[in-house]
Scaffold this motif. Structure first.
Motif, PDB file in Angstrom:
ATOM      1  N   THR A 168       0.845  -1.197   0.000  1.00  0.00           N
ATOM      2  CA  THR A 168       0.000   0.000   0.000  1.00  0.00           C
ATOM      3  C   THR A 168       0.881   1.248   0.000  1.00  0.00           C
ATOM      4  O   THR A 168       2.012   1.228   0.495  1.00  0.00           O
ATOM      5  CB  THR A 168      -0.919   0.015   1.227  1.00  0.00           C
ATOM      6  N   PRO A 169       0.374   2.364  -0.552  1.00  0.00           N
ATOM      7  CA  PRO A 169       1.225   3.556  -0.708  1.00  0.00           C
ATOM      8  C   PRO A 169       1.778   4.123   0.584  1.00  0.00           C
ATOM      9  O   PRO A 169       2.794   4.817   0.562  1.00  0.00           O
ATOM     10  CB  PRO A 169       0.279   4.564  -1.388  1.00  0.00           C
ATOM     11  N   ASP A 170       1.134   3.857   1.731  1.00  0.00           N
ATOM     12  CA  ASP A 170       1.594   4.468   2.979  1.00  0.00           C
ATOM     13  C   ASP A 170       2.657   3.641   3.689  1.00  0.00           C
ATOM     14  O   ASP A 170       3.139   4.045   4.744  1.00  0.00           O
ATOM     15  CB  ASP A 170       0.398   4.678   3.919  1.00  0.00           C
ATOM     16  N   GLY A 172       5.921   2.388   2.623  1.00  0.00           N
ATOM     17  CA  GLY A 172       7.078   2.225   1.756  1.00  0.00           C
ATOM     18  C   GLY A 172       8.170   1.352   2.354  1.00  0.00           C
ATOM     19  O   GLY A 172       8.948   0.739   1.627  1.00  0.00           O
ATOM     20  N   GLY A 350       7.271  12.102  -6.274  1.00  0.00           N
ATOM     21  CA  GLY A 350       6.003  11.646  -6.833  1.00  0.00           C
ATOM     22  C   GLY A 350       5.523  12.527  -7.972  1.00  0.00           C
ATOM     23  O   GLY A 350       5.068  12.036  -9.008  1.00  0.00           O
ATOM     24  N   LYS A 364       9.208   4.677  -7.099  1.00  0.00           N
ATOM     25  CA  LYS A 364       8.116   4.068  -6.332  1.00  0.00           C
ATOM     26  C   LYS A 364       8.449   4.038  -4.845  1.00  0.00           C
ATOM     27  O   LYS A 364       7.565   4.214  -4.001  1.00  0.00           O
ATOM     28  CB  LYS A 364       7.863   2.646  -6.825  1.00  0.00           C
ATOM     29  N   GLU A 367       8.592   7.969  -3.312  1.00  0.00           N
ATOM     30  CA  GLU A 367       7.323   8.648  -3.048  1.00  0.00           C
ATOM     31  C   GLU A 367       6.571   8.009  -1.893  1.00  0.00           C
ATOM     32  O   GLU A 367       5.664   8.625  -1.333  1.00  0.00           O
ATOM     33  CB  GLU A 367       6.457   8.681  -4.301  1.00  0.00           C
ATOM     34  N   ARG A 368       6.928   6.780  -1.508  1.00  0.00           N
ATOM     35  CA  ARG A 368       6.296   6.137  -0.362  1.00  0.00           C
ATOM     36  C   ARG A 368       7.063   6.391   0.936  1.00  0.00           C
ATOM     37  O   ARG A 368       6.527   6.154   2.017  1.00  0.00           O
ATOM     38  CB  ARG A 368       6.186   4.628  -0.598  1.00  0.00           C
TER      39      ARG A 368
END
Length: 826
Positions: A168-170, A172, A350, A364, A367-368
């Motif tokens: 999930t994006p949050d 990293g 991002g 990727k 940005e996380r």
């Protein structure tokens, strides 16, 4: 994030008996979506065995070198195999797949005759087994590593399991072996070894290469080391290649493979520069207007002022945190390298990645969120691996420009997790669980929690609550339905809209949904005047389409400008469409809206002030008619839709909304976008709630619609609430039916004549209905005849003919008095 289970086991002591199902469940309970868990042994079907090359015969006369070999594969007789590789000799141990087997990609192996010889199987390369991209030769096993006929899978790394999870994006930190292993240690309560806990050289006063960081917000840490005199031809070790291929990353060269390997292992993206291709000191800054950079993919990119770049004296040489440039990249003859590891602003990365459509593996992760404490550790690991396999001399100087801000503690009420989740979590359990994820916990009430450097997602108390619930086990949270609160179900307004929609559909109209976005030019096409309030529309700050930045102020705008046109372009000519939806009317306020953060609820005053800027959003109903409303065919000529059908649609809607026909009046009006002579204003209790009729010819032409297209639009929010319906007394006495034809001026509205008849007839009149309109020169210039059916009835008796005629005469007299009407034929 793809990786191999054996690599994970380097850092977490998973139970040897753990199955793929247990691993899947553990990862899912930790909040990760498992894409697949693949046993690599199953990717090669059939017998994959160790073979010893007994003889090699060189075949000539072909376009490429071909060898005919006999190979001992543990059977009674050697296998005859034709092979094109030349990197093996007699006595070598090789990997052989026997007939009946199948390689990755569905390539089946059989016995066949080729190059004039029989070939029973194949001697395999790493690429053919899906282990790497190396097609240069077949796999030659070390001497003594196996006996002919033994299973070759464990010897080449095909006994591993590949795990692929969606992060999930949050989170990293989970996009690394370091993070995944730490997470699995929670699930299996297993020992964890942090690969970042190594001794790394600190930054020195002297630097290996001069670097200036101009923007410490976009780059708050920049570290670098130099290695000189490496062997440019040194290959990446097989164990590294296998792990990179398992992770879905193509092997390129030893220096580049090391940076990719450490990005997967630690989560720290890195970049390798050819030191001899850098001109002057490096400068880390934002891009300047007009600057361009050709990235490693060969694309020349125009840079944006927000992009961070690494520059030398020639200009930008790398798009920071996203992709390097061609001018300074590693080359096959590179002997001196500068290894860079930095920490970049996630927001900047991002936006840059999306702006240039460069979603690299590094971007990727950036940005996380990446652990800013890893730069020196990653460099230490990189130089160790590089010098171990390619030699070279490591410069003693270490660059470390560190501008990091100290982490801020979060104050947490220990009772908050239980309040939010609904499961009792004692205060000591809350502290223990947060310490397990690396937080430093002090204090009692509230707890003072300092997140670890690798958890940039922990910024508020609610984030800590989520961690407590996750580590304590989502499965331990009971699944309970909330209590159903008493109520009346849908609201009266919702019930009215649904009833109106059903009535329209039952009368042959098809419901459509249009996007609420419209183009500014549509107001001109609809013929709105310069001061028409419908031109004042809400403009979106970030519209889906720059061509349609406004929110609709009328349902007819997108219905006519988009939906009807699309249906017409698909060959549909006879349309009866309707839509129920909201329109957006600007508030008109010129004050400054309040600035509200996300750290607290807005105050009542702020909430009231903010709502003053929200546009009014009344519900409207619109309908459009084109072509024939009654189809033509062998049964008859059919009938084209006219303005009266649009008025009828309005009456249908109002009747469904609970408005009695006696409360509805229709009068001639002039309103865009309707034809001024064929437009009706529809009123309820004297208040105009909408318009219906035939569209103006100029509008029809501008929108390329069929001639005499008709439309209707009502403001459903303006219609008064329906009264309580009283049961009517049904009279058992027969009615008296009398028709009257009145001659009057054409300008007199028929609805007003009906009202005059009803007022003059008195209580005996039960209903009045217009059934015919006749126009002729015989009636006189500017005259027409309106014929009405009058129904008289008494609740307590049968009317006599004298009573009915007297009521009829009183009704006609009222019309004659008001409008100068005369009975036709009198």
């Amino acid at each position: 994030m793809r990786t191999s289970l054996s690599w994970l086991r380097d850092y977490v002591s998973l139970p040897a008996s753990s199955t793929a199902a247990e691993l899947d469940e553990a990862l899912t309970n930790l909040g990760m979506e498992v894409e697949s868990i693949v046993d690599q042994a199953a990717t090669v079907q059939g017998d994959l065995v160790v073979g010893r090359v007994l003889t090699i015969e060189e075949l000539t006369g072909f376009k490429k070198p071909i060898r005919f070999c006999t190979v001992d594969v543990g059977k009674d007789a050697p296998q005859e195999i034709v092979c094109g590789a030349r990197n093996f000799a007699e006595g070598d141990l090789v990997v052989v797949i026997l007939p009946g087997g199948e390689l990755p990609g569905g390539f089946k192996i059989g016995a066949r005759k080729t190059y004039g010889r029989n070939s029973n199987g194949m001697i395999c390369s790493s690429a053919e087994l899906g282990l790497s991209g190396d097609h240069s030769g077949i796999i030659v096993l070390p001497a003594g590593s196996g006996v002919p006929g033994a299973d070759a899978r464990p010897l080449v790394g095909l006994d591993d399991v590949v795990v692929d999870v969606e992060i999930t994006p949050d989170r990293g930190y989970q996009m690394s072996l370091r993070g995944l292993a730490r997470e699995l240690s929670y699930a299996f309560e297993a020992a964890y070894t942090d690969p970042a806990l190594i001794s790394a050289a600190d930054g020195t006063t002297d630097v290996p290469h001069p670097v200036v960081v101009e923007d410490t917000v976009g780059c708050d840490r920049f570290s670098a080391r130099v290695v000189r005199g490496i062997d440019p031809n040194a290959p990446s070790p097989e164990w590294m290649q296998r792990r990179l291929v398992a992770a879905g990353i193509r092997t390129i060269s030893l220096p580049v493979d090391i940076t990719n390997y450490l990005m997967l292992e630690l989560g720290q993206p890195m970049h390798v520069f050819d030191l001899n291709r850098i001109s002057g000191p490096l400068v880390v800054r934002r891009s300047r207007p007009g600057e361009k950079l050709t990235t490693l993919d060969g694309v020349a990119r125009v840079l944006d002022a927000e992009d961070m770049v690494i520059c030398d004296d020639t200009g930008p040489i790398s798009l920071a945190a996203v992709m390097g440039g061609e001018t300074s990249e590693w080359q096959p003859d590179t002997v001196d390298v500068l290894l860079e590891a930095a920490h970049w602003d996630p927001v900047m990365v991002g936006r840059t990645a999306r702006r240039h459509k460069l979603f690299s593996e590094a971007a990727k992760r950036w940005e996380r969120g990446v652990d800013p404490s890893l730069t020196l550790v990653a460099l230490e690991r990189a130089v160790q691996i590089l010098t171990a396999h390619a030699g070279g001399t490591v410069a003693a100087e270490v660059l470390d420009l560190d501008h990091r801000a100290a982490p801020r503690p979060i104050l947490l009420d220990p009772a908050l997790p239980a309040q939010r989740v609904g499961v009792p979590y004692p205060a000591d359990q809350v502290g223990e669980l947060l310490e397990r994820v690396g937080c430093t916990v002090t204090g009692n009430n509230p707890l003072e929690v300092t997140p670890p450097t690798w958890r940039p997602d922990l910024v508020a108390p609610i984030d800590l609550v989520e961690e407590v619930a996750r580590l304590a086990g989502y499965n331990n949270i009971p699944s309970l339905l909330p209590p159903a609160r008493g109520g009346t179900g849908i609201t009266a307004a919702q019930r009215r809209r649904r009833t109106v929609g059903r009535a329209m559909a039952e009368n042959g109209y098809v419901e459509v949904l249009s996007y609420p976005f419209v183009a500014p030019a549509l107001a001109d096409a609809l013929g709105y005047a310069v001061d028409d309030p419908r031109r004042s529309a809400v403009r979106l700050t970030n519209p889906l389409s720059e061509e349609e930045p406004l929110l609709r102020t009328s349902l007819l705008a997108p219905l006519l400008g988009v939906t009807v046109q699309r249906n017409l372009s698909r060959g549909l000519r006879d349309l009866a469409l309707f839509e129920i939806g909201t329109v957006f009317l600007p508030s008109g306020t010129t004050a400054v809206p309040p600035v509200m953060g996300v750290d607290r609820r807005p105050t009542p005053a702020e909430w009231k002030q903010a709502n003053e800027f929200v546009p009014a959003q009344p519900w409207h109903l619109a309908a459009v008619l084109t072509g024939e409303i009654a189809p033509s065919g062998w049964w008859g000529p059919g009938r084209a839709a006219i303005w009266a059908d649009a008025v009828s649609a309005a009456r249908i809607a109002l009747s469904a909304a609970g408005i009695a026909d006696s409360r509805v009046s229709v009068a001639a009006a002039a309103e865009t976008p309707w034809h001024p002579g064929r437009c009706a204003a529809v009123s309820v209790d004297g208040t105009v709630v909408g318009y219906a009729g035939e569209l103006h010819p100029a509008v029809v032409s501008a929108l390329d619609l069929p001639k005499r297209t008709c439309a209707m639009e009502l403001d459903l929010s303006a219609i008064p609430a329906a009264p309580v319906v009283q049961g009517i007394r049904i009279a058992s006495f027969p009615p008296a039916l009398i028709d009257v034809a009145l001659v009057l001026d054409r300008s007199v509205p028929a609805a007003e004549v009906s009202s005059a008849l009803a007022g003059g007839a008195g209580e005996l009149l039960e209903s009045v209905a217009l059934f015919d309109v006749y126009e002729s020169d015989q009636l006189g210039e500017g005259k027409r005849s309106l014929a009405y059916k009058l129904t008289f009835r008494a609740p307590d008796r049968t009317l006599t003919s004298e009573e009915a005629l007297a009521a009829r005469d009183a009704a006609v007299a009222a019309v004659a008095s008001q409008f100068g009407a005369t009975l036709r034929g009198a």
